[in-house]
Write a protein that holds these residues in place. Structure first.
Motif, PDB file in Angstrom:
ATOM      1  N   GLN A 140       0.813  -1.210   0.000  1.00 21.03           N
ATOM      2  CA  GLN A 140       0.000   0.000   0.000  1.00 21.03           C
ATOM      3  C   GLN A 140       0.850   1.267   0.000  1.00 21.03           C
ATOM      4  N   HIS A 141       2.058   1.190   0.538  1.00 17.12           N
ATOM      5  CA  HIS A 141       2.908   2.369   0.644  1.00 17.12           C
ATOM      6  C   HIS A 141       4.063   2.389  -0.351  1.00 17.12           C
ATOM      7  N   LEU A 142       4.427   1.236  -0.905  1.00 14.35           N
ATOM      8  CA  LEU A 142       5.558   1.160  -1.821  1.00 14.35           C
ATOM      9  C   LEU A 142       5.081   0.906  -3.238  1.00 14.35           C
ATOM     10  N   ARG A 143       5.814   1.475  -4.203  1.00 16.49           N
ATOM     11  CA  ARG A 143       5.532   1.167  -5.601  1.00 16.49           C
ATOM     12  C   ARG A 143       5.991  -0.255  -5.907  1.00 16.49           C
ATOM     13  N   ARG A 144       5.486  -0.797  -7.003  1.00 12.79           N
ATOM     14  CA  ARG A 144       5.783  -2.188  -7.320  1.00 12.79           C
ATOM     15  C   ARG A 144       7.283  -2.430  -7.445  1.00 12.79           C
ATOM     16  N   GLU A 145       8.001  -1.461  -8.054  1.00 12.74           N
ATOM     17  CA  GLU A 145       9.441  -1.641  -8.233  1.00 12.74           C
ATOM     18  C   GLU A 145      10.218  -1.463  -6.932  1.00 12.74           C
ATOM     19  N   GLU A 146       9.554  -0.979  -5.872  1.00 12.72           N
ATOM     20  CA  GLU A 146      10.207  -0.820  -4.570  1.00 12.72           C
ATOM     21  C   GLU A 146       9.926  -1.976  -3.625  1.00 12.72           C
ATOM     22  N   LEU A 147       9.061  -2.893  -4.039  1.00 10.32           N
ATOM     23  CA  LEU A 147       8.581  -3.924  -3.123  1.00 10.32           C
ATOM     24  C   LEU A 147       9.699  -4.878  -2.705  1.00 10.32           C
ATOM     25  N   VAL A 148      10.543  -5.280  -3.656  1.00 15.97           N
ATOM     26  CA  VAL A 148      11.643  -6.186  -3.314  1.00 15.97           C
ATOM     27  C   VAL A 148      12.616  -5.491  -2.372  1.00 15.97           C
ATOM     28  N   GLY A 149      12.936  -4.211  -2.648  1.00 19.04           N
ATOM     29  CA  GLY A 149      13.831  -3.469  -1.767  1.00 19.04           C
ATOM     30  C   GLY A 149      13.261  -3.314  -0.374  1.00 19.04           C
ATOM     31  N   GLY A 150      11.966  -3.030  -0.271  1.00 21.24           N
ATOM     32  CA  GLY A 150      11.336  -2.908   1.037  1.00 21.24           C
ATOM     33  C   GLY A 150      11.394  -4.203   1.823  1.00 21.24           C
ATOM     34  N   ASN A 151      11.139  -5.331   1.156  1.00 22.39           N
ATOM     35  CA  ASN A 151      11.225  -6.621   1.834  1.00 22.39           C
ATOM     36  C   ASN A 151      12.657  -6.953   2.224  1.00 22.39           C
ATOM     37  N   ALA A 152      13.621  -6.519   1.395  1.00 19.89           N
ATOM     38  CA  ALA A 152      15.025  -6.741   1.745  1.00 19.89           C
ATOM     39  C   ALA A 152      15.371  -6.022   3.047  1.00 19.89           C
ATOM     40  N   TRP A 153      14.892  -4.777   3.186  1.00 21.30           N
ATOM     41  CA  TRP A 153      15.135  -4.036   4.424  1.00 21.30           C
ATOM     42  C   TRP A 153      14.466  -4.721   5.609  1.00 21.30           C
ATOM     43  N   VAL A 154      13.232  -5.158   5.438  1.00 18.83           N
ATOM     44  CA  VAL A 154      12.504  -5.777   6.550  1.00 18.83           C
ATOM     45  C   VAL A 154      13.175  -7.076   6.980  1.00 18.83           C
ATOM     46  N   GLU A 155      13.552  -7.910   5.995  1.00 21.08           N
ATOM     47  CA  GLU A 155      14.177  -9.187   6.337  1.00 21.08           C
ATOM     48  C   GLU A 155      15.522  -8.992   7.013  1.00 21.08           C
ATOM     49  N   SER A 156      16.374  -8.161   6.431  1.00 19.79           N
ATOM     50  CA  SER A 156      17.691  -7.938   7.024  1.00 19.79           C
ATOM     51  C   SER A 156      17.552  -7.252   8.381  1.00 19.79           C
ATOM     52  N   GLY A 157      16.637  -6.288   8.485  1.00 18.78           N
ATOM     53  CA  GLY A 157      16.428  -5.609   9.755  1.00 18.78           C
ATOM     54  C   GLY A 157      15.955  -6.551  10.846  1.00 18.78           C
ATOM     55  N   SER A 285      19.805 -10.403   1.097  1.00 18.34           N
ATOM     56  CA  SER A 285      18.564  -9.664   0.853  1.00 18.34           C
ATOM     57  C   SER A 285      18.802  -8.514  -0.118  1.00 18.34           C
ATOM     58  N   PHE A 286      19.891  -7.771   0.075  1.00 18.60           N
ATOM     59  CA  PHE A 286      20.138  -6.619  -0.791  1.00 18.60           C
ATOM     60  C   PHE A 286      20.721  -7.036  -2.143  1.00 18.60           C
ATOM     61  N   LEU A 287      21.505  -8.123  -2.186  1.00 24.12           N
ATOM     62  CA  LEU A 287      21.954  -8.640  -3.479  1.00 24.12           C
ATOM     63  C   LEU A 287      20.763  -9.137  -4.294  1.00 24.12           C
ATOM     64  N   CYS A 288      19.801  -9.731  -3.596  1.00 26.26           N
ATOM     65  CA  CYS A 288      18.585 -10.178  -4.276  1.00 26.26           C
ATOM     66  C   CYS A 288      17.876  -8.998  -4.918  1.00 26.26           C
ATOM     67  N   GLU A 289      17.770  -7.889  -4.190  1.00 22.86           N
ATOM     68  CA  GLU A 289      17.129  -6.689  -4.734  1.00 22.86           C
ATOM     69  C   GLU A 289      17.899  -6.183  -5.953  1.00 22.86           C
ATOM     70  N   GLY A 352      18.633 -15.189   1.936  1.00 30.80           N
ATOM     71  CA  GLY A 352      18.075 -13.946   1.416  1.00 30.80           C
ATOM     72  C   GLY A 352      17.516 -14.121   0.016  1.00 30.80           C
ATOM     73  N   PHE A 353      18.266 -14.836  -0.850  1.00 25.99           N
ATOM     74  CA  PHE A 353      17.789 -15.115  -2.205  1.00 25.99           C
ATOM     75  C   PHE A 353      16.499 -15.929  -2.180  1.00 25.99           C
ATOM     76  N   PHE A 354      16.397 -16.811  -1.189  1.00 24.03           N
ATOM     77  CA  PHE A 354      15.258 -17.718  -1.130  1.00 24.03           C
ATOM     78  C   PHE A 354      13.996 -17.021  -0.637  1.00 24.03           C
ATOM     79  N   THR A 355      14.121 -16.167   0.389  1.00 21.80           N
ATOM     80  CA  THR A 355      12.916 -15.662   1.056  1.00 21.80           C
ATOM     81  C   THR A 355      12.412 -14.322   0.537  1.00 21.80           C
ATOM     82  N   VAL A 356      13.314 -13.393   0.183  1.00 26.49           N
ATOM     83  CA  VAL A 356      12.863 -12.052  -0.196  1.00 26.49           C
ATOM     84  C   VAL A 356      11.925 -12.093  -1.410  1.00 26.49           C
ATOM     85  N   PRO A 357      12.260 -12.830  -2.499  1.00 25.57           N
ATOM     86  CA  PRO A 357      11.306 -12.881  -3.617  1.00 25.57           C
ATOM     87  C   PRO A 357       9.986 -13.544  -3.232  1.00 25.57           C
ATOM     88  N   LEU A 358      10.030 -14.511  -2.305  1.00 23.71           N
ATOM     89  CA  LEU A 358       8.790 -15.186  -1.923  1.00 23.71           C
ATOM     90  C   LEU A 358       7.863 -14.252  -1.157  1.00 23.71           C
TER      91      LEU A 358
END
Length: 629
Positions: A140-157, A285-289, A352-358
């Motif tokens: 709801q708050h991120l654009r589609r192209e930002e979604l992977v980056g947002g999840n990368a931050w959440v997972e790593s954080g 997570s960030f390499l995945c992004e 990170g490669f496994f979970t962030v895209p999922l």
């Protein structure tokens, strides 16, 4: 990735639509681990028996109490997150966390372990209700192209918070005689910081305000699971994430025994190796992004799965046969220590490669009005898998298996589970093959990818320059379409299995097989009616000269039956490659282009089907391609 894209990823933290949410969830994850670790240390070293139980049993009871709310209340949490405004719910939950922290502080001051067990259960309730909110609010708050980056931050954080909370609580508990009081005060301060951060989260309107709340948690739990199972790909994503938590729960739980019994190390080594693993998770997570080009790239998931097994197996190979007493300095001086550290980093990277895209897959492909309940179903499955992981680990270790041997068993099981998941949804391994090939042979740039709809039917068209076109497109499009291809190409030896797995639609010319043509049109119509994408090369043949030939009229017949948007695309940079006909027959002159040859895919705006003609569509594709064939 350009510096501009990279900067936009890191600048998410400075944006109000993401930064406050990240801070809120970081504080929550940090507090969970401060509280859990402090309680375990209090029970183990200071309180003795709890409810008449031995410390080891009491610790297991504490772990079970924290997980129990995920089974009891996840279904209700998902309903509330879909029905009500999310930001208001987050703030109420964070106020409840402050109250829980106050009770915990009383428990720490009084050394009342039973009261702390109750508050641990309440912290589990807090996390249960917060989980669906933090993941469902991201789209709801991120654009589609930002979604992977947002999840990368959440997972790593999240994993950094786990490490920081565990380390800091251990340090504070070691301060006599006021360690528990310090941990109680820290929990309260962090809860206050989390609430302050939540005050800055922008509003997120409810997607399903008319939803009727069902309080029967057993019935609603199964209803949520059935809801998630309606979409085969999304449900496979849930199973994949839950399997990772099975794998990760065993790894995290056995870190201390592995260091003590296999490596002969101390507490400092436990923290060092745990930190190494978490650094790997953050890096992955960030390499995945970066590697996904800011879109949901399912091709990275099988690569991450393979990495988990390879490096977990190598960790077993690198582990010493017998433990020798050592400390961190002596361990790092040993030649094999860096191999162990490398394996732990790469297990984290693979995770990170496994979970962030999922996670991004679940968020992007779930129906908006059902997203929170599907994430709640994910939490239920995660908890169940972690409980099963604990039981499996107890049985295997009880049968005499070493901790390093347990890691090897997980590596083998991971290959089996991964194969089952990817065979269930071939899109995963098809994208992995296409992603690998396109990144080894080509360097593909993309423009206008936002024009491809995240959901719903559409017909995609493109010029046809080489035999590699479909593979390149399969590797870069955010959704895997069904390609309409020539029946003879569909039967090509060695690659026919790939066409069958990707559910291509073979079609012959009318004079060859009139019934085949009708079957193809029926299959195309059924695909569009199901809300999927169909891809057509409207030239009907491979270009012999690099130019775009006149388009055939079959597309009009499709649109008359299914009037869906048409999305024009253009490929440039493939003419003259090994797979093109620039030098006569294709695939006869290898190395005519260097590695990482630059290819450009340009996507135009969707066109309404009314009044489209083949000549108009060709003009659109020619304009998108430009001068470079």
């Amino acid at each position: 990735m350009s510096s501009r894209e990279s900067g936009s990823t890191f600048s998410l933290l400075a944006r109000r639509r993401f930064g406050p949410l990240f801070a809120t969830q970081f504080c929550g994850a940090f507090n969970d681990n401060v509280f859990k670790n402090s309680l375990v240390l209090l029970i183990t070293f200071q309180s003795g028996a709890v409810f008449g139980l031995a410390p080891a049993v009491a610790v297991q009871l504490a772990a079970g109490l924290f997980v129990l709310p995920f089974f009891l209340f996840s279904a209700l949490a998902g309903q509330l997150a879909d029905k009500y405004e999310k930001t208001r719910l987050i703030r109420l939950i964070k106020l409840a966390e402050i109250a829980i922290a106050l009770i915990a502080a009383i428990g720490f001051v009084s050394r009342h372990a039973e009261l702390l067990l109750v508050t641990l259960f309440l912290m589990g309730v807090h996390s249960t209700f917060f989980g669906p909110l933090k993941y469902s609010i991201l789209p709801q708050h991120l654009r589609r192209e930002e979604l992977v980056g947002g999840n990368a931050w959440v997972e790593s954080g999240t994993f950094v918070a786990i490490l920081a909370g565990s380390v800091l609580s251990g340090l504070l508990m070691a301060v006599p005689p006021i360690g528990p009081e310090l941990c109680g005060g820290l929990a309260l301060l962090v809860a206050l910081a989390g609430y302050a951060a939540s005050r800055r989260i922008p509003a997120a309107p409810p997607p399903a305000p008319e939803l009727k709340i069902h309080h029967n948690f057993i019935g609603e739990t199964f209803r949520n699971l059935r809801l998630a199972a309606r979409d085969r790909t999304v449900f496979t994503g849930l199973l994949g994430i839950s399997w990772f938590w099975f794998f990760g729960a065993i790894l995290l739980t056995e870190f201390a025994p592995y260091v003590k019994d296999t490596l002969g190390g101390d507490e400092l080594m436990v923290t060092t190796l745990l930190g190494t693993f978490i650094i790997g998770i953050a890096a992955g997570s960030f390499l995945c992004e970066r590697f996904s080009a800011r879109q949901v790239e399912l091709g990275l998931v099988p690569l991450g799965c393979l990495g988990l097994s390879l490096f977990a197996a190598d960790l077993w190979l690198a582990s010493p046969a017998a433990a020798m007493p050592t400390d961190l300095g002596r361990f790092l001086a040993q030649p094999g220590s860096w191999r162990i550290l490398f394996d732990l980093v790469m297990i984290g990277v693979s995770g990170g490669f496994f979970t962030v895209p999922l996670y991004a897959l679940i968020q992007s492909r779930s129906e908006v009005a059902e997203r929170s309940r599907i994430i709640a179903a994910n939490n239920i499955l995660n908890s169940a898998f972690m409980v099963v992981a604990s039981l499996c680990a107890m049985l295997l270790l009880g049968s005499g298996l070493s901790v390093a041997g347990l890691f090897l068993a997980c590596a083998g099981a991971n290959l089996v589970v991964g194969a089952l998941l990817f065979l269930r949804v071939p899109e995963f391994y098809l994208r992995a093959i296409a992603w690998t090939l396109t990144h080894v042979i080509y360097r593909v740039e993309r423009q206008g990818m936002e024009h491809i709809p995240a959901r719903g039917p559409a017909v995609l068209i493109c010029n046809h320059v080489s035999f590699a076109d479909a593979v390149v497109l399969m590797g870069v499009l955010p959704r895997l379409p069904r390609f309409v291809i020539d029946q003879q190409i569909h039967r090509t030896p060695l690659v026919s299995w790939l066409f069958r797995a990707s559910r291509t639609i073979p079609v012959a010319s009318a004079h060859e097989d009139r019934h085949s043509v009708q079957r193809a049109y029926d299959e195309i119509a059924a695909t569009l009616e199901a809300g999927d994408l169909v891809f057509i090369f409207p030239e009907g043949r491979l270009s012999p000269d690099g130019e775009i030939a006149p388009f055939k009229g079959g597309l009009n017949k499709i649109l008359r039956r299914n009037p869906v948007p048409v999305i024009p695309m253009a490929l440039s940079g493939l003419w003259g490659s090994f797979f093109s006909r620039k030098y006569g027959r294709a695939m006869t002159r290898p190395f005519v282009r260097g590695a990482f040859n630059r290819v450009l895919l340009t996507v135009g705006e969707p066109l309404a089907p009314e009044g489209l003609t083949p000549s108009r569509l060709r003009e659109e594709v020619v304009a998108l391609r430009g001068e470079r064939p």
